[in-house]
Every structure is written in C-alpha cells, then in structure tokens.
Design an enzyme around this catalytic site. Sequence first.
Site, mmCIF file in Angstrom:
data_model
loop_
_atom_site.group_PDB
_atom_site.id
_atom_site.type_symbol
_atom_site.label_atom_id
_atom_site.label_comp_id
_atom_site.label_asym_id
_atom_site.label_seq_id
_atom_site.Cartn_x
_atom_site.Cartn_y
_atom_site.Cartn_z
ATOM 1 C CE1 TYR A 117 -3.522 2.761 1.188
ATOM 2 C CE2 TYR A 117 -1.612 3.596 2.375
ATOM 3 C CZ TYR A 117 -2.884 3.785 1.872
ATOM 4 O OH TYR A 117 -3.517 4.985 2.043
ATOM 5 C CD GLU A 160 -5.723 5.023 -0.624
ATOM 6 O OE1 GLU A 160 -6.803 4.766 -1.195
ATOM 7 O OE2 GLU A 160 -5.636 5.199 0.600
#
Length: 390
Positions: free
Chosen positions: A101, A189
């Site tokens: 992530y 993101e």
Amino acid sequence: MDLLEYQGKELFARHGLRVSSGKAVTTVDGAVEAAGEVGYPVVVKAQVLIGGRGKAGGVKLAADESEVRTHAQNILGMDIHGHTVRTLWIEHASDIATEYYASVLLDRSAKKPLVMFSVEGGVDIEQVAEESPEKLIRHHVDPLEGLSHEEAAGIATEGGADADVVEGVADALVALYEVWLQEDATLAEINPLIVTPEREVKALDAKVSLDGNALYRHPENQSLADSENEDPLERRAKEEGVQYVKLDGDIGILGNGAGLVMSTLDVVAQAGGSPANFLDAGGGSDAEKIKQAVELILANDAVKAVLFNIFGGITRGDEVARGLIAAFDDIGAGGKSIPFVVRLDGTNDVEGRRLLQEAALPNVHAAETMNEAAEMVVALAAGDSVGAQA
Ligand code: GDP
Ligand code: MN
C-alpha cells in the site's frame, strides 16, 4: 475532485509510475474488443468513485472472450454502494506475488506532505491503521526538499518491503509524490501496489483526488472533471463560474457568501424543509450573475420554491433585485409559477425592496428575517399559501 481509477492511472503513467495497459469502455461489445487489444487474461473493472469494488463483485478476471462478455454484462449497470457502473476499465491482468500500500496526502496539522507505506496492501488500510499501526509507515516530507530516492528507499525498508524490490518501491513512491505535487492532487493512493513474480513493482489500483481550485493550472486535466459521473447541473455551474452543489431536496437556495449559504441551509432544515442546492452567488454579484443563478436553480426539476437570502456587503441589494426581475422577464421564472421568498438586508436593501415592490413580480414574497424567510419558503414548497407579496 475525485478521479476514476483509469483517470488516476493516466496521471500515474504521466509521471513514470508503472501501470498495466488498458482501455475504458461503456458497452459489452466494447469490452470484448478492448480485451482482444490488451491481450488475455484481462481484468474487467467497474469504474465508480467509490472503493471496495472488488468485494462488491465489480472486479473480475476473465480468461477468454465469453468470460469478458459475462462479466461486462454483469458489472455494467451494477450498483456499487449507491454508484451505478457506466464505464468499465479493461486491462491486461497481472500476476501478483505481493500486495503493498502507498499514498501521499497533505497532513494539515503537521503542515507537511505525508507519505504512507505498508506491506499490508490490498486490504482496507483503515483496518491496518487501527489493528496494527506499526505496519503503516507514516513519513513526513520536507516540502521544500521534496522526496528523495534515498528517503523513499528508507521508507520502503522501514516498512518491511522485500529487499530485492526496495529500489522499485522507492521509484514508485517518488513517482507518486510527483503525481501528488505536480498535478495539485489532495490525495494520491495506490492499493494495491503490487510486486509481480518477475519482481516488477506497479500500481494495480489508483485513487486520486485533484484540488478543483487548482484546476486552472492544469488545462490538460480539465477533461477529467468532465467525467460522465459529474452532475450535469454542477458541470454547467462550473462552466458559468457559479459555486453550486446539487442536493436532494426541493427548496432552491441562493445566498451570497459561503457561510451565509451554509446557515441558510441549516435554518431551512430546522424549519422542516429540504434544500435542493447550495448556491453561493459570491460577493459583488451583478444582475446578470443573479439571473444566471436563478436559471440554474430552476433547471433542477425538483425545485418547488426558492429562497434568496442576501446580506449585502459588496453585493448590493438593488443589483440582486434587478437580477431577479430580469430573470422573471427573460426566462419567465414566474411563468413556472415557482414561488420565491426574498430576504434582503445590508447595502442598498431599501432600494432593492422598493424595486421588487414596484415590479410586483407574481409569486415573490418578502421576508424580514432569515428564520421568517425559511418558514415561508418551507410552507410554500409544501403548497401552502403565505401572506405578503413583495
Ligand atoms: P477495489 O476493490 O475497489 O480496491 O479495486 P482494486 O483495483 O484494488 O481490485 C481489487 C482486488 O482485485 C485487488 O486487490 C486484487 O487482489 C484483485 N485484482 C485486481 N486486478 C488484478 C489483476 O490484474 N490480477 C489479479 N490476479 N488480481 C487483480
Ligand atoms: Mn484497491
């Protein structure tokens, strides 16, 4: 301004972040054709402005044409947490060894960009932050220095990235930081940032929000705002330079100054009504701008009554009155027999009220205070009659 996954990936690619090649389509046949072009196996992905598409059944692998057809048929039109799927992104499927992530955003309290990284990718990151916060690396960047490759490699190492991909992850983090900085994003993101069996690092998903107020600096991103997901009235408002947000109710609202408009929404709600929009006519609106705003409010078919709440400062009460009168003349605002309640206070309010009284517009009512105005407009929207024509 949130972007769809494929639009975010377009920005990623612009800054050297690795993404799979793909195509955005809106039909089943289009999906099949795109799959043939990008090469099997492919992933069929719902393009909606909400996460958790995978769990909702909006992300499917397809090995051949018949599978693409089935998945495209199922996903197009699907409702994902209140968002209807109109567009599919078809990309060449990736083999996944590991899911990480990564994100970049502005930490307002620290007044610095914040880079986050975790080896626990592909899952809900809020859950990781809550249950095992030590697995989410939070690193503040000096905004004047920017994010260096060494610094990014340090983040990857600290986060526990496999040693052989630390360089690759660092490249991805630096590129993501550049996306965030150069494109005036408020959030960039990647979840998951994957490592393939060939040890290539690439973005499998993209969540990018751009700062709408900085969009003028990016003419090339203007078209992203024109996505099919944008409300047509909001798009029109943007083109006309009007601060307008569509809401669910039936009472049109116009005020000057964002704070006053917000308070107006509150008093209307308190009076038992439901606002149809937020519209800030801004400071110093002239008659023409007011006319435009009235047209916009009435273009929403749900509107049953309209409230004008003007506290004149730079905006002059007489200009607002002239705008409303012009709107009635030009577009027959009164012809739609939609009642207006007008509360004018401040600069040139007496003159404004006099103009309205002289014009004797049908269905326009004057109110002295904000609360009175709210109660009147709620009653009118409900079809009740009230006293005092303007
Ligand atoms: P989200 O559910 O909205 O976050 O959508 P994602 O784009 O993150 O996809 C959800 C999940 O589908 C990912 O975490 C992957 O596990 C899986 N997925 C997406 N694309 C691929 C792919 O190309 N290959 C494989 N094997 N899995 C994929
Ligand atoms: Mn995701």
